[in-house]
Design an enzyme around this catalytic site. Structure first.
Site: not given
Ligand code: DOR
Length: 422
Positions: A56, A60, A148, A301
């Site tokens: 995960h 970008r 997501d 994440d």
């Molecule tokens: O905190 C988060 N940032 N949660 C997410 O699900 C997406 C992510 C992001 O893409 O910045």
């Protein structure tokens, strides 16, 4: 040929000192002493492991290159000891067709310093109620599917996505968030949000959608994966579903294991992410779930953002924190060194569990014949987390100033040294 001398490796749960010989992409010898004069790195007793795997991350590119690129994100991954990652599809354009997946995979392979695998979007633009062509995206190389950043709002969309993912035998990773329960919240709903006068998000936004999905997952037989689990109720639901034979796995992010909403002392958006930092009871429940295997794996994440946007007030700043450069050090220091978890278990949660459950082609041990995707960690070196050291463009972490052990000294991908810091 390359020789890594004096490395500690795990053999039958014991650390032993070994010399590891690499030829091309493969490990060809693991021995007590190798006297050859190949291109040699002296590990000086540091711990050599297979590379970490993160299912995960947000890299970008394309669309938000000012936050991160595949090059900087994957260089950050290498600095964190990761050799395989799976990138989320909240990009612009969103990879929601076979053509876009193929283009994204090409970009990942061209620009990535580590193996960067790709999620396909469940539905167009991450928000459409009609499910995208999952079979075509799988054929084009998507390893799993997710929206997501956005919850799948209707049961029918989720059901159709599950049926399609089950057909191609690929995991479906759910970002759980029922929009009807958000009410403009930006941190966990509780005592702390009231104290700080910041609008809260109820944990029910996550767990109620999870309950729905587990019923659907049981009916479809899909491999259903819970992204960034954060509440006590969600852990209980996953535990029960596993007992009932549902094909469910779950990941937890280091920040949900190590922090809770009481760590948010003021209007500081470095503590803002989605799902938000929850209560102490939630934190203890996800830790217990990680220890007993209800939660299968760690995933960072990794969500880099620009400094100016993260400097905004809590209500306005984007959700997300970086994580890939600090996760091993934080968890090694606060779970392993502190005696909560063994090193073997941490590595199981950061290497073998993601590889096995997502059916990834990556090595799970330092052994002859294995691909030389490797990370060398200095378990005894203590340092302070400083964003000045980050390879990531994102400097948005709440862990600045934390004292940690387990610095990455070197990382190899397919036998190539992609990061070193001696
Ligand atoms: O905190 C988060 N940032 N949660 C997410 O699900 C997406 C992510 C992001 O893409 O910045």
């Amino acid at each position: 040929m390359q020789l890594i001398k004096n490395a500690k490796i795990l053999e039958n749960n014991h650390l032993v000192t070994r010399d590891v010989l690499i030829d091309g992409k493969k490990i060809v010898e693991v021995s007590e002493h190798n006297h050859s004069e190949f291109d040699t790195i002296d590990a000086k007793g540091a711990f050599l492991s297979s590379g970490l795997v993160d299912v995960h991350v947000h890299f970008r590119e394309p669309g938000f290159d000012y936050k991160e690129t595949i090059a900087t994100g994957s260089q950050a991954a290498a600095r964190g000891g990761f050799t395989t990652v799976i990138a989320m599809p909240n990009l612009n354009p969103v990879p929601d067709t076979a053509e876009r997946i193929a283009a994204q995979i090409k970009l990942n392979e061209t620009n990535g310093m580590v193996h960067v695998k790709q999620y396909g979007a469940i539905s167009a633009d991450l928000t459409a109620s009609k499910v995208s062509n999952i079979a075509e995206m799988a054929a084009a190389g998507a390893v799993a599917f997710s929206n997501d950043g956005k919850g799948v709002q209707t049961a029918d969309t989720m059901l159709q996505a599950m049926l399609a993912a089950a057909q191609v035998d690929k995991p479906l990773a759910a970002h759980l968030e029922d929009d009807s329960l958000l009410h403009g919240g930006v941190m966990n709903d509780g005592e702390q949000s009231k104290k700080l006068k910041i609008p809260g998000i109820t944990g029910l936004a996550e767990s109620s959608q999870l309950a729905r999905d587990l019923v659907l997952a049981k009916a479809t037989g899909v491999h259903y994966h819970v992204a960034h689990i954060s509440t006590k109720e969600s852990v209980t639901l996953v535990r029960i579903a596993k007992l009932q034979g549902v094909n469910v796995t779950a990941e937890v992010s280091p920040h949900h294991v190590l922090l809770s909403d009481t760590d948010i002392k003021g209007d500081n958006a470095l503590f803002k992410m989605n799902p938000p930092l929850r209560s102490q009871a939630d934190r203890q429940a996800v830790l217990a779930g990680l220890l007993d295997g209800t939660i299968d794996m760690i995933a960072t994440d990794h969500a880099p953002h620009g400094t100016a946007e993260k400097n905004k007030a809590f209500r306005e700043a984007p959700f997300g924190i970086t994580g890939i450069e600090t996760s091993f050090q934080l968890l090694y220091t606060h779970l392993v060194r502190s005696g909560v978890m063994t090193l073997e278990t941490l590595l199981q949660r950061m290497i073998s569990a993601p590889i096995t459950t997502f059916k990834l082609d990556a090595p799970t041990g330092v052994a002859v014949g294995a691909t030389a995707d490797l990370a060398l960690f200095d378990l005894d070196h203590q340092e302070t987390i400083s964003v000045a050291d980050f390879e990531s463009k994102g400097k948005n972490t709440p862990f600045i100033g934390w004292q940690v052990y387990g610095k990455t000294r070197a990382t190899w991908v397919d036998g190539k040294l992609v990061y070193q810091s001696f």
